[in-house]
Write an enzyme that holds these catalytic residues in place. Structure first.
Site, PDB file in Angstrom:
ATOM      1  CG  ASN A   1       4.267 -38.623   7.910  1.00 32.99           C
ATOM      2  OD1 ASN A   1       4.417 -38.071   6.823  1.00 32.99           O
ATOM      3  ND2 ASN A   1       5.182 -38.590   8.854  1.00 32.99           N
TER       4      ASN A   1
ATOM      5  CB  CYS B   1       8.718 -40.165   9.774  1.00 36.07           C
ATOM      6  SG  CYS B   1       9.857 -39.005  10.581  1.00 36.07           S
TER       7      CYS B   1
ATOM      8  CE  LYS C   1      13.414 -41.328   0.389  1.00 41.13           C
ATOM      9  NZ  LYS C   1      12.563 -40.127   0.464  1.00 41.13           N
TER      10      LYS C   1
ATOM     11  NE  ARG D   1      16.533 -41.855  11.985  1.00 41.72           N
ATOM     12  CZ  ARG D   1      16.296 -40.569  12.246  1.00 41.72           C
ATOM     13  NH1 ARG D   1      16.018 -40.178  13.472  1.00 41.72           N
ATOM     14  NH2 ARG D   1      16.346 -39.667  11.282  1.00 41.72           N
TER      15      ARG D   1
HETATM   16  P1  NAD Z   1      17.276 -36.756  14.458  1.00 40.94           P
HETATM   17  O1  NAD Z   1      17.305 -37.847  15.422  1.00 40.94           O
HETATM   18  O2  NAD Z   1      18.013 -36.873  13.160  1.00 40.94           O
HETATM   19  O3  NAD Z   1      17.808 -35.405  15.138  1.00 40.94           O
HETATM   20  C1  NAD Z   1      17.402 -34.942  16.394  1.00 40.94           C
HETATM   21  C2  NAD Z   1      18.594 -34.198  17.009  1.00 40.94           C
HETATM   22  O4  NAD Z   1      18.160 -33.542  18.196  1.00 40.94           O
HETATM   23  C3  NAD Z   1      19.744 -35.135  17.445  1.00 40.94           C
HETATM   24  O5  NAD Z   1      20.947 -34.686  16.816  1.00 40.94           O
HETATM   25  C4  NAD Z   1      19.816 -34.988  18.960  1.00 40.94           C
HETATM   26  O6  NAD Z   1      21.124 -35.064  19.473  1.00 40.94           O
HETATM   27  C5  NAD Z   1      19.215 -33.602  19.151  1.00 40.94           C
HETATM   28  N1  NAD Z   1      18.623 -33.356  20.474  1.00 40.94           N
HETATM   29  C6  NAD Z   1      17.745 -34.120  21.155  1.00 40.94           C
HETATM   30  N2  NAD Z   1      17.380 -33.503  22.292  1.00 40.94           N
HETATM   31  C7  NAD Z   1      18.051 -32.325  22.340  1.00 40.94           C
HETATM   32  C8  NAD Z   1      18.080 -31.241  23.254  1.00 40.94           C
HETATM   33  N3  NAD Z   1      17.322 -31.242  24.359  1.00 40.94           N
HETATM   34  N4  NAD Z   1      18.879 -30.190  22.977  1.00 40.94           N
HETATM   35  C9  NAD Z   1      19.648 -30.172  21.868  1.00 40.94           C
HETATM   36  N5  NAD Z   1      19.642 -31.162  20.954  1.00 40.94           N
HETATM   37  C10 NAD Z   1      18.857 -32.220  21.189  1.00 40.94           C
HETATM   38  O7  NAD Z   1      15.743 -36.442  14.195  1.00 40.94           O
HETATM   39  P2  NAD Z   1      15.052 -35.939  12.831  1.00 40.94           P
HETATM   40  O8  NAD Z   1      14.957 -37.068  11.877  1.00 40.94           O
HETATM   41  O9  NAD Z   1      15.689 -34.666  12.405  1.00 40.94           O
HETATM   42  O10 NAD Z   1      13.575 -35.658  13.362  1.00 40.94           O
HETATM   43  C11 NAD Z   1      13.296 -34.587  14.224  1.00 40.94           C
HETATM   44  C12 NAD Z   1      11.779 -34.424  14.316  1.00 40.94           C
HETATM   45  O11 NAD Z   1      11.251 -34.051  13.044  1.00 40.94           O
HETATM   46  C13 NAD Z   1      11.007 -35.692  14.726  1.00 40.94           C
HETATM   47  O12 NAD Z   1       9.914 -35.297  15.510  1.00 40.94           O
HETATM   48  C14 NAD Z   1      10.529 -36.244  13.409  1.00 40.94           C
HETATM   49  O13 NAD Z   1       9.363 -37.011  13.534  1.00 40.94           O
HETATM   50  C15 NAD Z   1      10.252 -34.987  12.621  1.00 40.94           C
HETATM   51  N6  NAD Z   1      10.380 -35.122  11.171  1.00 40.94           N
HETATM   52  C16 NAD Z   1      11.427 -35.813  10.649  1.00 40.94           C
HETATM   53  C17 NAD Z   1      11.571 -35.892   9.258  1.00 40.94           C
HETATM   54  C18 NAD Z   1      12.702 -36.663   8.635  1.00 40.94           C
HETATM   55  O14 NAD Z   1      12.670 -36.857   7.430  1.00 40.94           O
HETATM   56  N7  NAD Z   1      13.698 -37.128   9.372  1.00 40.94           N
HETATM   57  C19 NAD Z   1      10.643 -35.243   8.423  1.00 40.94           C
HETATM   58  C20 NAD Z   1       9.586 -34.546   9.007  1.00 40.94           C
HETATM   59  C21 NAD Z   1       9.462 -34.487  10.384  1.00 40.94           C
HETATM   60  C1  UGA Z   2       8.124 -39.285   4.780  1.00 38.01           C
HETATM   61  C2  UGA Z   2       7.132 -38.329   4.102  1.00 38.01           C
HETATM   62  O1  UGA Z   2       7.139 -38.574   2.689  1.00 38.01           O
HETATM   63  C3  UGA Z   2       7.507 -36.869   4.372  1.00 38.01           C
HETATM   64  O2  UGA Z   2       6.533 -35.998   3.803  1.00 38.01           O
HETATM   65  C4  UGA Z   2       7.561 -36.663   5.885  1.00 38.01           C
HETATM   66  O3  UGA Z   2       7.969 -35.332   6.186  1.00 38.01           O
HETATM   67  C5  UGA Z   2       8.535 -37.646   6.501  1.00 38.01           C
HETATM   68  O4  UGA Z   2       8.139 -39.010   6.176  1.00 38.01           O
HETATM   69  C6  UGA Z   2       8.553 -37.557   7.990  1.00 38.01           C
HETATM   70  O5  UGA Z   2       7.572 -37.202   8.617  1.00 38.01           O
HETATM   71  O6  UGA Z   2       9.635 -37.886   8.482  1.00 38.01           O
HETATM   72  P1  UGA Z   2      10.587 -40.150   4.268  1.00 38.01           P
HETATM   73  O7  UGA Z   2      10.328 -41.100   5.380  1.00 38.01           O
HETATM   74  O8  UGA Z   2      11.848 -39.376   4.259  1.00 38.01           O
HETATM   75  O9  UGA Z   2       9.402 -39.060   4.202  1.00 38.01           O
HETATM   76  O10 UGA Z   2      10.559 -40.941   2.883  1.00 38.01           O
HETATM   77  P2  UGA Z   2       9.430 -41.424   1.859  1.00 38.01           P
HETATM   78  O11 UGA Z   2       9.878 -41.058   0.500  1.00 38.01           O
HETATM   79  O12 UGA Z   2       8.077 -40.993   2.262  1.00 38.01           O
HETATM   80  O13 UGA Z   2       9.531 -43.013   1.992  1.00 38.01           O
HETATM   81  C7  UGA Z   2       9.166 -43.671   3.181  1.00 38.01           C
HETATM   82  C8  UGA Z   2       9.201 -45.175   2.971  1.00 38.01           C
HETATM   83  O14 UGA Z   2       8.152 -45.584   2.094  1.00 38.01           O
HETATM   84  C9  UGA Z   2      10.500 -45.687   2.352  1.00 38.01           C
HETATM   85  O15 UGA Z   2      10.885 -46.892   2.979  1.00 38.01           O
HETATM   86  C10 UGA Z   2      10.123 -45.939   0.902  1.00 38.01           C
HETATM   87  O16 UGA Z   2      10.914 -46.927   0.293  1.00 38.01           O
HETATM   88  C11 UGA Z   2       8.677 -46.392   1.058  1.00 38.01           C
HETATM   89  N1  UGA Z   2       7.858 -46.182  -0.157  1.00 38.01           N
HETATM   90  C12 UGA Z   2       7.630 -44.933  -0.621  1.00 38.01           C
HETATM   91  C13 UGA Z   2       7.280 -47.279  -0.786  1.00 38.01           C
HETATM   92  O17 UGA Z   2       7.456 -48.439  -0.359  1.00 38.01           O
HETATM   93  N2  UGA Z   2       6.493 -47.070  -1.895  1.00 38.01           N
HETATM   94  C14 UGA Z   2       6.256 -45.825  -2.381  1.00 38.01           C
HETATM   95  O18 UGA Z   2       5.522 -45.713  -3.396  1.00 38.01           O
HETATM   96  C15 UGA Z   2       6.842 -44.736  -1.729  1.00 38.01           C
END
Ligand code: NAD
Ligand code: UGA
Length: 437
Positions: free
Chosen positions: A218, A270, A330, A337
């Site tokens: 990231n 993230c 995006k 968020r």
């Molecule tokens: P989110 O906030 O969308 O979802 C988390 C969920 O967990 C919520 O619905 C919440 O109610 C639930 N929760 C929290 N504590 C709980 C508990 N003790 N028991 C049961 N449910 C519980 O979060 P997310 O975006 O899915 O991210 C989750 C994790 O994955 C984070 O660590 C994030 O950094 C990572 N991650 C997110 C993305 C992404 O694109 N959103 C991509 C890669 C990694």
């Molecule tokens: C990002 C990573 O791409 C995933 O691999 C990772 O799993 C995730 O974070 C995470 O850990 O949650 P995401 O945040 O869903 O995914 O979206 P991206 O496509 O990476 O975009 C992130 C931000 O960067 C957006 O605001 C987007 O508009 C911006 N961006 C992206 C730019 O400004 N320029 C670019 O060239 C690409």
């Protein structure tokens, strides 16, 4: 002896429990059910579980609703999953790890999830941490379980999906990272069985190694964006088009074309949080993270730099009617968020502009005194300027002749360098990109 079942696709069937039904948990649940396993998904948010049980999907993620429906015979949602813990072969933790006030990652949700599981765990199980957690968290979870006499295997399996293409990214990942303890000789084959139908190279490392890979990935992607945004400022100063520079460097195989789109900065749940958390982890070990500091500083200032540019273009913002297209961080998601679009809307409003906003899926946060229109056309009515803050396809495909006729002014601000500049100029509008000369 328990007889092994197979999935209807021929691989070994597993019972999987997923804690957290957010963007990652729900996607993981749908994808694992598609792979043929049985999935029980738990979330403490009652409304979310009620919606999912009714068949409603509480988030917008392309393809997710269809996948959940297609595999509903193997997918179950619960507010309290206690009675399903014992039967699970694999338990995933997918809860949030939001930033605390100092930018550190708050692992209290993960700890709470582990505490709830703990009394019910048994030796045949594998506990997989998918949440992004600070280096050392998985080891600490393992130690906690061992101290309580639980001989459960702990695996770090970080998630790399992007919102907006989460299903594709989960079914066709570039790699599967599996972090294991040295003495764990079983968990890799458990993970390979679980993901048997997903074809991707495995990176096998220590628990902490897997955690570090997630943060490094990231941070590197965020660094690419900050790099091109800094280049955009330089290009602006030297009257050069940064899009040409991105193309010119991106065709070099060593650099690659991805994540070089200049704009109003990266947002989302993230990049901002993980870059800040990695920075804090470096300070804790007395390591000065120059690159990470610069990545964050550029992103934090990019937005203000761009607001100044909008001000210079429009003169005073006071009483100007500005249509902001895009609210989500995006395209192809409803997630707001850390959305730069929301920050932009707030800043323009505070500077006296009369802002109206539109987004195909996202909704403005509660308490904002801004009108959100249902249609793009409504947002454009009488607008002095239109700013595209999120690069949804619907905005890229606008008929610019029509846009000119609907607006009262003629300025199109492309905050994502994603619009067809020539078409806009040909329609008699003024195009303002990010670092485009
Ligand atoms: P989110 O906030 O969308 O979802 C988390 C969920 O967990 C919520 O619905 C919440 O109610 C639930 N929760 C929290 N504590 C709980 C508990 N003790 N028991 C049961 N449910 C519980 O979060 P997310 O975006 O899915 O991210 C989750 C994790 O994955 C984070 O660590 C994030 O950094 C990572 N991650 C997110 C993305 C992404 O694109 N959103 C991509 C890669 C990694
Ligand atoms: C990002 C990573 O791409 C995933 O691999 C990772 O799993 C995730 O974070 C995470 O850990 O949650 P995401 O945040 O869903 O995914 O979206 P991206 O496509 O990476 O975009 C992130 C931000 O960067 C957006 O605001 C987007 O508009 C911006 N961006 C992206 C730019 O400004 N320029 C670019 O060239 C690409």
């Amino acid at each position: 002896m328990k007889k092994k079942r197979t999935t209807n696709k021929g691989s070994e069937h597993m019972n999987v429990l997923i804690i957290g039904a957010g963007y990652v948990g729900l996607t993981t649940a749908a994808v694992i059910a598609k792979l043929g396993h049985t999935v029980h998904c738990v979330d403490e948010n009652e409304q979310k579980i009620a919606a999912l049980t009714r068949g409603d999907v509480p988030i917008y993620e392309p393809g997710l609703a269809e996948l959940l429906t297609d595999h509903k015979s193997r997918l179950f949602f619960h507010r309290d999953g206690q009675k399903h813990i014992h039967e699970a072969d694999v338990i995933f933790i997918c809860v949030g790890t939001p930033p605390d006030n100092n930018g550190k990652s708050d692992v209290s949700y993960v700890n709470r999830a582990v505490a709830a599981l703990l009394p019910h765990l048994h030796d045949q199980q594998t506990l997989v941490i998918k949440s992004t957690v600070p280096i050392g968290t998985n080891e600490r979870i393992y130690e906690r379980l061992t101290k309580e006499g639980k001989n459960v295997r702990v695996v770090s399996n970080p998630e790399f999906l992007r919102e907006g293409s989460a299903i594709f990214d989960s079914l066709y990942p570039d790699r599967i990272v599996v972090g294991l303890r040295d003495d764990d000789d079983r968990s890799l084959s458990v993970m390979q069985t679980l993901y048997a139908r997903i074809h991707a190279p495995y990176v096998v490392t220590s628990l902490s190694g897997a955690e570090m890979i997630k943060y490094a990935a990231n941070a590197f992607l965020a660094m690419k964006i900050s790099f091109i945004n800094e280049m955009a400022r330089l290009c602006e100063a030297y009257d050069v088009d940064v899009a040409h520079v991105a193309k010119g460097i991106g065709l070099d195989g060593r650099i690659g074309p991805h994540f070089l789109q200049a704009g109003i900065g990266y947002g989302g749940s993230c990049f901002p949080k993980d870059v800040a958390a990695l920075q804090q982890m470096a300070y804790e070990k007395a390591v000065r993270p120059y690159m990470i500091e610069a990545t964050k500083t550029i992103n934090d200032t990019q937005f203000y730099w761009y607001v100044q540019k909008i001000k210079r273009t429009l003169g005073t913002l006071s009483d100007k009617r500005i249509a902001v297209l895009g609210i989500a961080f995006k395209p192809n998601t409803d997630d707001i968020r850390e959305s730069p679009a929301v920050s932009l809307i707030k800043a323009l409003h505070n500077l006296g502009a009369h802002v109206v906003a539109h987004d195909p899926k996202a909704v403005l946060p509660n308490g904002m005194d801004i009108k959100q229109t249902k249609t793009i056309d409504e947002a454009l009515q009488q607008a002095d300027a239109v700013i595209v803050a999120t690069d949804w396809d619907a905005y890229k495909q606008l008929n610019w002749e029509q846009v000119r006729q609907t607006m009262s002014g003629n300025v199109v601000v492309d905050g994502r360098n994603s619009l067809p500049r020539n078409d806009i100029i040909q329609a008699g509008l003024t195009y303002v990109g990010v670092g485009r000369g």
